[in-house]
Design a protein around this motif. Structure first.
Motif, PDB file in Angstrom:
ATOM      1  N   THR A  78       0.943  -1.148  -0.021  1.00 26.99           N
ATOM      2  CA  THR A  78      -0.022  -0.111   0.124  1.00 26.99           C
ATOM      3  C   THR A  78       0.947   1.442   0.220  1.00 26.99           C
ATOM      4  N   LEU A  79       2.111   1.088  -0.361  1.00 28.11           N
ATOM      5  CA  LEU A  79       2.997   2.252  -0.192  1.00 28.11           C
ATOM      6  C   LEU A  79       3.037   3.201   0.906  1.00 28.11           C
ATOM      7  N   ALA A  80       2.907   2.660   2.090  1.00 23.02           N
ATOM      8  CA  ALA A  80       3.081   3.255   3.352  1.00 23.02           C
ATOM      9  C   ALA A  80       3.530   2.337   4.289  1.00 23.02           C
ATOM     10  N   PHE A  81       4.437   3.071   5.407  1.00 23.68           N
ATOM     11  CA  PHE A  81       5.060   2.262   6.312  1.00 23.68           C
ATOM     12  C   PHE A  81       4.157   1.312   7.071  1.00 23.68           C
ATOM     13  N   LYS A  82       3.021   1.528   7.319  1.00 24.71           N
ATOM     14  CA  LYS A  82       2.029   0.740   8.004  1.00 24.71           C
ATOM     15  C   LYS A  82       1.997  -1.028   7.353  1.00 24.71           C
ATOM     16  N   GLN A 124       2.533  17.800  -6.655  1.00 26.37           N
ATOM     17  CA  GLN A 124       2.356  18.462  -8.001  1.00 26.37           C
ATOM     18  C   GLN A 124       2.353  19.848  -7.770  1.00 26.37           C
ATOM     19  N   GLU A 125       1.845  20.211  -6.468  1.00 25.28           N
ATOM     20  CA  GLU A 125       1.702  21.931  -6.052  1.00 25.28           C
ATOM     21  C   GLU A 125       3.508  22.013  -5.626  1.00 25.28           C
ATOM     22  N   ALA A 126       4.115  21.246  -5.282  1.00 29.67           N
ATOM     23  CA  ALA A 126       5.347  21.709  -4.627  1.00 29.67           C
ATOM     24  C   ALA A 126       6.424  21.765  -5.987  1.00 29.67           C
ATOM     25  N   ILE A 127       6.559  20.770  -6.808  1.00 22.37           N
ATOM     26  CA  ILE A 127       7.511  20.909  -7.786  1.00 22.37           C
ATOM     27  C   ILE A 127       6.787  20.845  -9.446  1.00 22.37           C
ATOM     28  N   GLY A 128       5.485  21.031  -9.460  1.00 23.03           N
ATOM     29  CA  GLY A 128       4.965  21.318 -10.756  1.00 23.03           C
ATOM     30  C   GLY A 128       4.866  19.949 -11.573  1.00 23.03           C
ATOM     31  N   ARG A 129       4.956  18.789 -11.033  1.00 24.18           N
ATOM     32  CA  ARG A 129       4.580  17.706 -11.553  1.00 24.18           C
ATOM     33  C   ARG A 129       4.392  16.558 -10.651  1.00 24.18           C
ATOM     34  N   ALA A 130       3.734  15.705 -11.124  1.00 23.93           N
ATOM     35  CA  ALA A 130       3.136  14.287 -10.398  1.00 23.93           C
ATOM     36  C   ALA A 130       4.590  13.506 -10.308  1.00 23.93           C
ATOM     37  N   PRO A 131       4.699  12.867  -9.142  1.00 25.58           N
ATOM     38  CA  PRO A 131       5.651  11.778  -8.914  1.00 25.58           C
ATOM     39  C   PRO A 131       5.292  10.529  -9.786  1.00 25.58           C
ATOM     40  N   GLU A 132       6.388   9.928 -10.084  1.00 28.07           N
ATOM     41  CA  GLU A 132       6.222   8.682 -10.922  1.00 28.07           C
ATOM     42  C   GLU A 132       5.375   7.584  -9.875  1.00 28.07           C
ATOM     43  N   ARG A 133       4.766   6.636 -10.447  1.00 27.96           N
ATOM     44  CA  ARG A 133       4.344   5.463  -9.725  1.00 27.96           C
ATOM     45  C   ARG A 133       5.060   4.364  -9.760  1.00 27.96           C
ATOM     46  N   PRO A 134       5.082   3.557  -8.812  1.00 25.56           N
ATOM     47  CA  PRO A 134       5.736   2.231  -8.937  1.00 25.56           C
ATOM     48  C   PRO A 134       4.975   1.523  -9.894  1.00 25.56           C
ATOM     49  N   ALA A 135       5.941   0.510 -10.699  1.00 24.67           N
ATOM     50  CA  ALA A 135       5.384  -0.577 -11.538  1.00 24.67           C
ATOM     51  C   ALA A 135       4.112  -1.478 -11.001  1.00 24.67           C
ATOM     52  N   GLY A 136       3.107  -1.239 -11.783  1.00 26.94           N
ATOM     53  CA  GLY A 136       1.944  -1.981 -11.197  1.00 26.94           C
ATOM     54  C   GLY A 136       0.938  -0.931 -10.425  1.00 26.94           C
ATOM     55  N   TYR A 137       1.186   0.077 -10.441  1.00 26.73           N
ATOM     56  CA  TYR A 137       0.207   0.972  -9.806  1.00 26.73           C
ATOM     57  C   TYR A 137      -0.113   2.129 -10.941  1.00 26.73           C
ATOM     58  N   GLU A 138       0.349   2.094 -12.132  1.00 27.67           N
ATOM     59  CA  GLU A 138       0.078   3.013 -13.206  1.00 27.67           C
ATOM     60  C   GLU A 138      -1.464   3.409 -13.210  1.00 27.67           C
ATOM     61  N   ASN A 139      -2.232   2.421 -13.370  1.00 22.60           N
ATOM     62  CA  ASN A 139      -3.684   2.401 -13.947  1.00 22.60           C
ATOM     63  C   ASN A 139      -4.533   1.878 -12.989  1.00 22.60           C
ATOM     64  N   ALA A 148       4.068   9.066  -4.390  1.00 24.78           N
ATOM     65  CA  ALA A 148       2.816   8.571  -5.255  1.00 24.78           C
ATOM     66  C   ALA A 148       1.472   8.572  -4.605  1.00 24.78           C
ATOM     67  N   LYS A 149       1.484   8.327  -3.334  1.00 22.44           N
ATOM     68  CA  LYS A 149       0.373   8.358  -2.763  1.00 22.44           C
ATOM     69  C   LYS A 149      -0.308   9.674  -2.524  1.00 22.44           C
ATOM     70  N   PHE A 150       0.539  10.766  -2.654  1.00 18.67           N
ATOM     71  CA  PHE A 150      -0.061  12.217  -2.172  1.00 18.67           C
ATOM     72  C   PHE A 150       0.434  13.083  -3.395  1.00 18.67           C
ATOM     73  N   GLU A 151      -0.132  12.611  -4.593  1.00 22.20           N
ATOM     74  CA  GLU A 151       0.480  13.283  -5.894  1.00 22.20           C
ATOM     75  C   GLU A 151       0.082  14.750  -5.904  1.00 22.20           C
ATOM     76  N   HIS A 152      -1.201  15.080  -5.311  1.00 24.63           N
ATOM     77  CA  HIS A 152      -1.494  16.607  -5.322  1.00 24.63           C
ATOM     78  C   HIS A 152      -0.727  17.339  -4.706  1.00 24.63           C
ATOM     79  N   ALA A 153      -0.195  17.124  -3.506  1.00 19.46           N
ATOM     80  CA  ALA A 153       0.676  18.152  -2.868  1.00 19.46           C
ATOM     81  C   ALA A 153       2.075  18.199  -3.653  1.00 19.46           C
TER      82      ALA A 153
END
Ligand code: PLP
Length: 479
Positions: free
Chosen positions: A118-122, A436-451, A429-434
Motif C-alpha cells: 500500500t506504499l506506506a510504512f504501515k 504537484q503543487e510543490a514541484i509542478g509535476r506528479a511523482p512517478e508511480r511504482p510499477a503495477g500502480y500506473e492504472n 505517489a500516494k500524495f500526488e496532489h501536494a
C-alpha cells in the motif's frame, strides 16, 4: 539476556503484583486491556555492545527473528521463523533489504519503509500481524471479524495484510467519496471474498462512531468475535522496532557510534518503537518527533503539557495521516516516564478525562521526559512544499508530505557529527496532489500502480447507522 518468561502487563495495572502478566499470544487479539490500559512488556529486553556487534550483519528476516524472540516466547521458534519469513519477502516489499536505506548526502539518510503493497510504512507491521492473527486463530479454532474505520492508510494496509487469510474477515468503513481516487482504488479493487469495503455516507468521525457503537454492544461483539487492528496493537509496535536496528547497522556499519532518527508522528506508534529500540540498547542520540499543524505532541515535548484536542480542533492538512486529536500510544511512553506505576497512569488519564489535559511541570517525571531522547518540532503546509522542492532539487528524489514533515523537523534538530536517518512513511505517489503543487509535476508511480484507478471496484454503500453494519456483519458471517 536471561531466559526469563516474557510477560505483558497493563499500563493501568495494579502496582507491581509480581508474578502476574500474560504471554504474547494472549494480548495479540485483545485490543485494550480489561482495565482500559495498553499492554506493555513487564521487562524491557536489553542488548549489550557485543551482542549488537553480532547482530549487525543480519539480514532483515534474521534480525526480525532475533528481536521478536525477545518479546515472544509462546510461539515455537520454527513457527515464529516461518511467520516472519513469509511476511518479509522481496516480492512483497520490492527490495531484498525490505527496508533499504538511501543516502541523500553524507550524514543524511532516508529509511525507506514504504515499498510494501500500500506504499506506506504501515505495511511493515501489518503484514506480520496478518500472519500472527491467522496462526493464533487457527491454533485456537477461532474466527475473527475485524471491524475498522479508515480515512486511508491503515485500512488499506490491514486489507492487504488480511486478504485471503483463513478465519479472518475484514469490514472496513470509509467515508463515501472522501478518499483520494488512488486510495479508493487501492481498497475497493480488492476482490478477495474475506474483504468487505463499506462506504459510509458521512465523514470519518461517523465511521469511527459506528465502530464504537458496534464494539460497545458487548453481546454482539462476543457473538461475532469482533476485533480490531488499530495502532495500539502491541505486535505492530514490536514489528516496527526491527527497522530501527536494521537502519542503524546499515548506516554505521562496523564503525558504531550514535545516530538520530526523525519520525513523522501521529498516534505515537512508530516513534514509540524507536524509543523501545533505544531502551534496548541501540545507540540512538535523538528521536526527533515531527508533527504537522496538529501539534498536540510537539506541544507536550516543548512544554510538558499534554492537551488533547476536540475533533473540531483537528485541522485537515496535506499530511493527513498525522491529523490526530490525541495520540493513542502515548500512554505506553508515559507509563515508562512514571516508572511503571499503573496508579500514576490511571490518575493522569482520569485528569485527562475530566479536564482535557495534564501538566508535568513540577512533577519528578518531567526530568525523565527530558532524558528520554525525544525532541520535537512541527511543520506547516508551506514547510512541507519547500522541503519537497528542496530535497528534489538537491538530491533528485521526491518525498511525500509526511516524510517532508520529518525531514524539515529533523534538519532543524540534528546535532553536528551525528548521522540523521529520516523515516520515509509513505511514497510520494500516494500524495500526488501536494507533490504537484510543490514541484509542478506528479511523482512517478511504482510499477503495477500506473492504472490502478481503472481496475474494477466493489464496495457496499451504507448510511451512517450502526444497526445496518451489524446486520451486514451478521449476514456475511452466515447467521
Ligand atoms: C500512520 C502514519 C503516520 C503516523 O504514524 P504513527 O505511528 O501513528 O505515529 C505517519 N505517516 C504516514 C504516511 C502514516 O500512514
Amino acid at each position: 539476556m536471561t531466559n526469563q518468561d516474557m510477560r505483558y502487563i497493563s499500563t493501568r495495572g495494579e502496582q507491581k503484583s509480581g508474578q502476574s502478566g500474560k504471554p504474547f499470544c494472549d494480548i495479540l487479539l485483545e485490543g485494550l486491556a480489561p482495565d482500559g490500559g495498553l499492554a506493555v512488556p513487564a521487562v524491557c529486553p536489553h542488548f549489550d555492545a557485543a551482542t549488537l556487534r553480532e547482530m549487525s550483519g543480519l539480514g532483515y528476516r534474521d534480525l526480525a527473528f532475533r528481536i521478536l524472540s525477545e518479546f515472544i516466547d509462546d510461539i515455537p521458534a520454527v513457527d515464529l521463523r516461518a511467520l516472519i519469513d513469509s511476511a518479509y519477502t522481496p516480492e512483497t516489499f520490492r527490495s531484498a533489504d525490505i527496508t533499504p536505506v538511501r543516502t541523500l548526502e553524507p550524514g543524511l539518510h532516508l529509511l525507506q519503509l514504504s515499498n510494501g503493497p500500500t506504499l506506506a510504512f504501515k505495511d511493515v507491521a501489518m503484514q506480520l500481524l496478518g500472519n500472527f492473527f491467522q496462526y493464533v486463530l487457527h491454533k485456537r479454532g477461532e474466527t475473527l471479524n475485524i471491524l475498522g474505520a479508515t480515512s486511508g492508510d491503515t485500512g488499506s494496509a490491514a486489507e492487504y495484510a488480511m486478504r485471503g487469510k483463513h478465519n479472518i474477515r475484514v469490514f472496513m468503513l470509509s467515508p463515501h467519496g472522501k478518499m483520494s481516487p488512488f486510495q479508493r482504488a487501492q481498497m475497493y479493487s480488492l476482490s478477495d471474498a474475506n474483504i468487505y469495503n463499506i462506504a459510509v455516507r458521512g465523514v470519518f468521525d461517523d465511521c469511527q462512531d459506528m465502530v464504537k457503537a458496534v464494539s460497545n454492544d458487548l453481546a454482539f461483539k462476543a457473538r461475532y468475535h469482533i476485533g480490531s487492528v488499530n495502532s495500539i496493537n502491541w505486535a505492530r509496535i514490536v514489528a516496527q522496532v526491527v527497522y530501527y536496528f536494521k537502519a542503524y547497522f546499515a548506516v554505521t556499519g562496523a564503525q558504531g557510534g550514535a545516530v538520530s532518527f526523525s519520525v513523522p508522528t501521529g498516534n505515537f506508534g512508530n516513534i514509540f518503537a524507536g524509543y523501545m529500540a533505544r531502551r534496548m540498547g541501540l545507540p540512538i542520540s535523538r528521536l526527533i518527533l515531527a508533527t504537522n499543524e496538529n501539534n498536540v505532541l510537539d506541544e507536550f515535548f516543548r512544554t510538558g503539557v499534554y492537551r488533547v484536542r476536540a475533533s473540531s480542533e483537528v485541522v485537515e492538512t496535506s499530511s493527513p495521516s498525522m491529523d490526530i486529536s490525541k495520540a493513542s500510544n502515548f500512554e505506553r511512553y508515559m507509563f515508562d516516564m512514571v516508572g511503571g506505576n499503573g496508579d500514576a497512569v490511571r490518575e493522569l488519564w482520569s485528569r485527562l478525562q475530566s479536564s482535557g489535559q495534564f501538566d508535568l511541570a513540577g512533577t519528578p517525571w518531567i526530568e525523565r521526559v527530558r532524558n528520554s531522547g525525544i525532541v520535537s518540532g512541527h511543520s506547516t503546509h508551506a514547510d512541507r512544499l519547500a522541503t519537497i522542492r528542496d530535497v528534489h532539487a538537491r538530491h533528485g528524489y521526491i518525498v511525500d508530505t509526511h516524510t517532508a514533515d520529518g525531514i524539515k523537523v529533523g534538519l532543524d534538530n540534528r546535532e553536528p557529527g551525528i548521522p540523521l536517518i529520516c523515516l520515509e512513511t509513505a511514497l510520494a505517489a500516494k500524495f500526488e496532489h501536494a507533490v504537484q503543487e510543490a514541484i509542478g509535476r506528479a511523482p512517478e508511480r511504482p510499477a503495477g500502480y500506473e492504472n490502478i484507478e481503472n481496475l474494477p471496484q466493489r464496495c457496499e454503500v451504507m448510511e451512517s447507522d450502526a444497526e445496518a453494519v451489524k446486520r451486514f456483519i451478521a449476514a456475511a458471517s452466515g447467521n
